[in-house]
Design a protein around this motif. Structure first.
Motif, PDB file in Angstrom:
ATOM      1  N   HIS A 238       0.859  -1.176   0.000  1.00  0.00           N
ATOM      2  CA  HIS A 238       0.000   0.000   0.000  1.00  0.00           C
ATOM      3  C   HIS A 238       0.898   1.228   0.000  1.00  0.00           C
ATOM      4  O   HIS A 238       2.098   1.135   0.296  1.00  0.00           O
ATOM      5  N   ALA A 239       0.339   2.368  -0.378  1.00  0.00           N
ATOM      6  CA  ALA A 239       1.178   3.549  -0.595  1.00  0.00           C
ATOM      7  C   ALA A 239       0.534   4.811  -0.037  1.00  0.00           C
ATOM      8  O   ALA A 239      -0.684   4.932   0.037  1.00  0.00           O
ATOM      9  N   VAL A 240       1.399   5.737   0.327  1.00  0.00           N
ATOM     10  CA  VAL A 240       0.984   7.083   0.711  1.00  0.00           C
ATOM     11  C   VAL A 240       1.701   8.055  -0.216  1.00  0.00           C
ATOM     12  O   VAL A 240       2.922   7.993  -0.364  1.00  0.00           O
ATOM     13  N   MET A 241       0.926   8.942  -0.854  1.00  0.00           N
ATOM     14  CA  MET A 241       1.498   9.988  -1.688  1.00  0.00           C
ATOM     15  C   MET A 241       1.315  11.311  -0.955  1.00  0.00           C
ATOM     16  O   MET A 241       0.185  11.697  -0.628  1.00  0.00           O
ATOM     17  N   ILE A 242       2.426  11.995  -0.702  1.00  0.00           N
ATOM     18  CA  ILE A 242       2.397  13.247   0.061  1.00  0.00           C
ATOM     19  C   ILE A 242       2.690  14.413  -0.874  1.00  0.00           C
ATOM     20  O   ILE A 242       3.732  14.436  -1.530  1.00  0.00           O
ATOM     21  N   GLY A 243       1.758  15.351  -0.949  1.00  0.00           N
ATOM     22  CA  GLY A 243       1.996  16.516  -1.782  1.00  0.00           C
ATOM     23  C   GLY A 243       0.729  17.138  -2.309  1.00  0.00           C
ATOM     24  O   GLY A 243      -0.383  16.719  -1.977  1.00  0.00           O
ATOM     25  N   HIS A 244       0.917  18.141  -3.126  1.00  0.00           N
ATOM     26  CA  HIS A 244      -0.205  18.809  -3.784  1.00  0.00           C
ATOM     27  C   HIS A 244       0.330  19.442  -5.057  1.00  0.00           C
ATOM     28  O   HIS A 244       1.538  19.438  -5.320  1.00  0.00           O
ATOM     29  N   GLY A 245      -0.554  19.982  -5.876  1.00  0.00           N
ATOM     30  CA  GLY A 245      -0.110  20.581  -7.125  1.00  0.00           C
ATOM     31  C   GLY A 245      -1.182  20.510  -8.185  1.00  0.00           C
ATOM     32  O   GLY A 245      -2.279  19.975  -7.955  1.00  0.00           O
ATOM     33  N   PRO A 246      -0.901  21.023  -9.378  1.00  0.00           N
ATOM     34  CA  PRO A 246      -1.915  21.130 -10.423  1.00  0.00           C
ATOM     35  C   PRO A 246      -2.488  19.802 -10.917  1.00  0.00           C
ATOM     36  O   PRO A 246      -3.591  19.777 -11.465  1.00  0.00           O
ATOM     37  N   LEU A 247      -1.763  18.703 -10.717  1.00  0.00           N
ATOM     38  CA  LEU A 247      -2.264  17.400 -11.177  1.00  0.00           C
ATOM     39  C   LEU A 247      -2.998  16.632 -10.088  1.00  0.00           C
ATOM     40  O   LEU A 247      -3.372  15.477 -10.309  1.00  0.00           O
ATOM     41  N   LEU A 248      -3.244  17.245  -8.956  1.00  0.00           N
ATOM     42  CA  LEU A 248      -3.848  16.527  -7.834  1.00  0.00           C
ATOM     43  C   LEU A 248      -5.190  15.904  -8.205  1.00  0.00           C
ATOM     44  O   LEU A 248      -5.430  14.723  -7.925  1.00  0.00           O
ATOM     45  N   LEU A 249      -6.072  16.666  -8.834  1.00  0.00           N
ATOM     46  CA  LEU A 249      -7.389  16.129  -9.191  1.00  0.00           C
ATOM     47  C   LEU A 249      -7.276  14.988 -10.198  1.00  0.00           C
ATOM     48  O   LEU A 249      -8.004  13.996 -10.102  1.00  0.00           O
ATOM     49  N   LYS A 250      -6.353  15.108 -11.144  1.00  0.00           N
ATOM     50  CA  LYS A 250      -6.151  14.035 -12.124  1.00  0.00           C
ATOM     51  C   LYS A 250      -5.611  12.773 -11.453  1.00  0.00           C
ATOM     52  O   LYS A 250      -5.981  11.659 -11.824  1.00  0.00           O
ATOM     53  N   VAL A 251      -4.746  12.958 -10.477  1.00  0.00           N
ATOM     54  CA  VAL A 251      -4.221  11.812  -9.731  1.00  0.00           C
ATOM     55  C   VAL A 251      -5.349  11.131  -8.955  1.00  0.00           C
ATOM     56  O   VAL A 251      -5.456   9.892  -8.942  1.00  0.00           O
ATOM     57  N   GLN A 252      -6.192  11.919  -8.322  1.00  0.00           N
ATOM     58  CA  GLN A 252      -7.332  11.354  -7.592  1.00  0.00           C
ATOM     59  C   GLN A 252      -8.283  10.614  -8.531  1.00  0.00           C
ATOM     60  O   GLN A 252      -8.767   9.531  -8.196  1.00  0.00           O
ATOM     61  N   ASP A 253      -8.534  11.183  -9.703  1.00  0.00           N
ATOM     62  CA  ASP A 253      -9.392  10.511 -10.697  1.00  0.00           C
ATOM     63  C   ASP A 253      -8.768   9.206 -11.164  1.00  0.00           C
ATOM     64  O   ASP A 253      -9.470   8.201 -11.365  1.00  0.00           O
ATOM     65  N   TYR A 254      -7.456   9.196 -11.324  1.00  0.00           N
ATOM     66  CA  TYR A 254      -6.766   7.988 -11.784  1.00  0.00           C
ATOM     67  C   TYR A 254      -6.859   6.883 -10.739  1.00  0.00           C
ATOM     68  O   TYR A 254      -7.069   5.709 -11.067  1.00  0.00           O
ATOM     69  N   ILE A 255      -6.702   7.263  -9.478  1.00  0.00           N
ATOM     70  CA  ILE A 255      -6.818   6.287  -8.390  1.00  0.00           C
ATOM     71  C   ILE A 255      -8.221   5.664  -8.388  1.00  0.00           C
ATOM     72  O   ILE A 255      -8.384   4.453  -8.229  1.00  0.00           O
ATOM     73  N   LYS A 256      -9.217   6.506  -8.600  1.00  0.00           N
ATOM     74  CA  LYS A 256     -10.604   6.016  -8.653  1.00  0.00           C
ATOM     75  C   LYS A 256     -10.811   5.111  -9.863  1.00  0.00           C
ATOM     76  O   LYS A 256     -11.407   4.026  -9.758  1.00  0.00           O
ATOM     77  N   LYS A 257     -10.318   5.543 -11.008  1.00  0.00           N
ATOM     78  CA  LYS A 257     -10.484   4.775 -12.246  1.00  0.00           C
ATOM     79  C   LYS A 257      -9.830   3.406 -12.155  1.00  0.00           C
ATOM     80  O   LYS A 257     -10.387   2.401 -12.639  1.00  0.00           O
ATOM     81  N   GLU A 258      -8.657   3.325 -11.541  1.00  0.00           N
ATOM     82  CA  GLU A 258      -7.910   2.073 -11.464  1.00  0.00           C
ATOM     83  C   GLU A 258      -8.273   1.237 -10.242  1.00  0.00           C
ATOM     84  O   GLU A 258      -7.676   0.188 -10.003  1.00  0.00           O
ATOM     85  N   GLY A 259      -9.240   1.693  -9.451  1.00  0.00           N
ATOM     86  CA  GLY A 259      -9.672   0.937  -8.280  1.00  0.00           C
ATOM     87  C   GLY A 259      -8.612   0.814  -7.209  1.00  0.00           C
ATOM     88  O   GLY A 259      -8.483  -0.237  -6.570  1.00  0.00           O
ATOM     89  N   LEU A 260      -7.879   1.904  -6.978  1.00  0.00           N
ATOM     90  CA  LEU A 260      -6.768   1.874  -6.019  1.00  0.00           C
ATOM     91  C   LEU A 260      -7.107   2.563  -4.697  1.00  0.00           C
ATOM     92  O   LEU A 260      -6.208   2.887  -3.918  1.00  0.00           O
ATOM     93  N   PHE A 261      -8.398   2.789  -4.450  1.00  0.00           N
ATOM     94  CA  PHE A 261      -8.800   3.481  -3.221  1.00  0.00           C
ATOM     95  C   PHE A 261      -8.284   2.793  -1.960  1.00  0.00           C
ATOM     96  O   PHE A 261      -7.906   3.445  -0.988  1.00  0.00           O
TER      97      PHE A 261
END
Length: 389
Positions: A238-261
């Protein structure tokens, strides 16, 4: 009183200066926070920076006089173009009214202004260079790319009294690209050892930690693709990603799309103590950025006895000296997702020995050592300024 005993007056021009340690957003801000604080113990230090929301226009922080000028805007790496240009104008106006022995430009945006401020007030000029992007500005600079390339080339063409590079890799780029005959010296970044536990903490089985800005060149999706593959092979990953930035929403969408919640957790604006604790609990710290002038977070991971996995690039070999680290092929996600290779890395010898060698290496980068080196080298430049004609 000899020149070496005279306290220096130092003026730093930077874009973002944190209001506290918890507000540090990256390596440049970390260096500004710690080095100016330590220099201010015996010298007069002023910082001119942009104005951030909920910060004072003028304040004293750790004996450092901080002047925040221009329009108010939030941290950004590639946005707020017009606000940032207005900041540059305001920094010039404020800087030329100061008195200083040395004026340092600490970010690419403030480099030219620092040079011309130094010329205006009769001070020595220093450019602190975190990296040289060259044509990469057009790939990673967004709408700021072309202007960023222009400013960088202007900086490299100016006759600085000294250009301070944070690594051998950056120094070589400067020497290759610089048009003028500038004096180049290397002073690395560092870490505050007092922040980190002196002994290793219990590691959380399967925990991988990634930290950085959510921008293209940090490659957060590269990390996510590897975690997805590793989680198929080992359900404890399992993983923790620490940070923020302009791609944050895209990263969150990708996690949802790939079932990585259930596999990946994002933590933004993490308080400093919680950040250190998360690093300390990790079984591995993974860095995926391929555009890096140094990489302080790699040393921070080693300082908490966490082995690191990084792309096989010259900068990471320089910073880690091969201690507590495993190198992967920079553009091969399957190499990072090789569970057997990672298992071999952690089991190739006593893991505690691996952790200890990383920690011992990180200790050589204490900010106090770095600040002393900065002080001594800047003092030598000031001595030239005061030399009788």
């Amino acid at each position: 009183v000899t020149t070496t005993q005279i306290p220096m007056t130092l003026l730093f021009l930077t874009e973002f200066f944190p209001a506290s340690a918890d507000a540090i957003t990256g390596g440049i801000e970390a260096r500004m926070w710690y080095v100016t604080r330590l220099l201010a113990e015996k010298h007069e230090v002023t910082v001119i920076a942009s104005h951030q929301p909920e910060t004072e226009r003028e304040e004293i922080i750790n004996r450092v006089r901080v002047l925040r000028v221009g329009p108010t805007y939030t941290y950004t790496s590639t946005g707020n173009l017009f606000a940032r240009l207005r900041f540059v104008i305001a920094a010039w106006k404020k800087g030329r009214r100061q008195s200083s022995d040395i004026v340092e430009g600490s970010t690419f945006l403030t480099h030219p202004i620092a040079f011309f401020v130094a010329q205006h007030i009769g001070a020595k000029s220093a450019a602190w260079v975190a990296d040289v992007w060259g044509w990469k500005w057009l790939s990673y600079g967004g709408p700021f790319g072309l202007l960023g390339l222009f400013i960088e080339q202007l900086t490299l063409s100016l006759p600085w009294d000294v250009m301070v590079c944070i690594s051998q890799v950056v120094a070589q780029k400067v020497k290759t690209e610089s048009i003028g005959k500038n004096k180049v010296m290397i002073i690395p970044c560092g870490i505050d050892l007092a922040e980190f536990p002196s002994k290793p903490r219990k590691k959380e089985r399967g925990l991988l930690v990634w930290s950085g800005r959510f921008v293209e060149y940090k490659r957060p999706f590269f990390f996510l693709d590897a975690v997805k593959q590793l989680s198929w092979k080992d359900p404890k990953i399992h993983a923790v990603m620490i940070g923020h930035g302009p791609l944050l929403l895209k990263v969150q969408d990708y996690i949802k799309k790939e079932g990585l919640f259930d596999v990946v957790e994002i933590k933004s604006n993490l308080p400093r103590k919680m950040f250190v604790d998360t690093l300390a609990r990790a079984q591995l710290f993974v860095q995926t950025s391929v555009v890096e002038g140094f990489g302080i977070v790699v040393l921070e991971a080693l300082a908490v006895y966490t082995p690191v996995v990084v792309p096989d690039l010259p900068i990471y070999r320089e910073v880690t000296a091969g201690k507590g680290v495993m190198f992967i092929k920079a553009n091969d996600v399957n190499d990072l997702a090789d569970a057997e290779k990672i298992g071999w890395f952690l089991g190739k010898r006593n893991v505690r020995d691996l952790q200890r060698e990383g920690r011992k290496h990180a200790e050589t980068y204490d900010w106090r050592i770095i600040a002393k080196e900065t002080r001594d080298k800047y003092r030598a430049i000031v001595r030239l300024l005061h030399r009788p004609m």
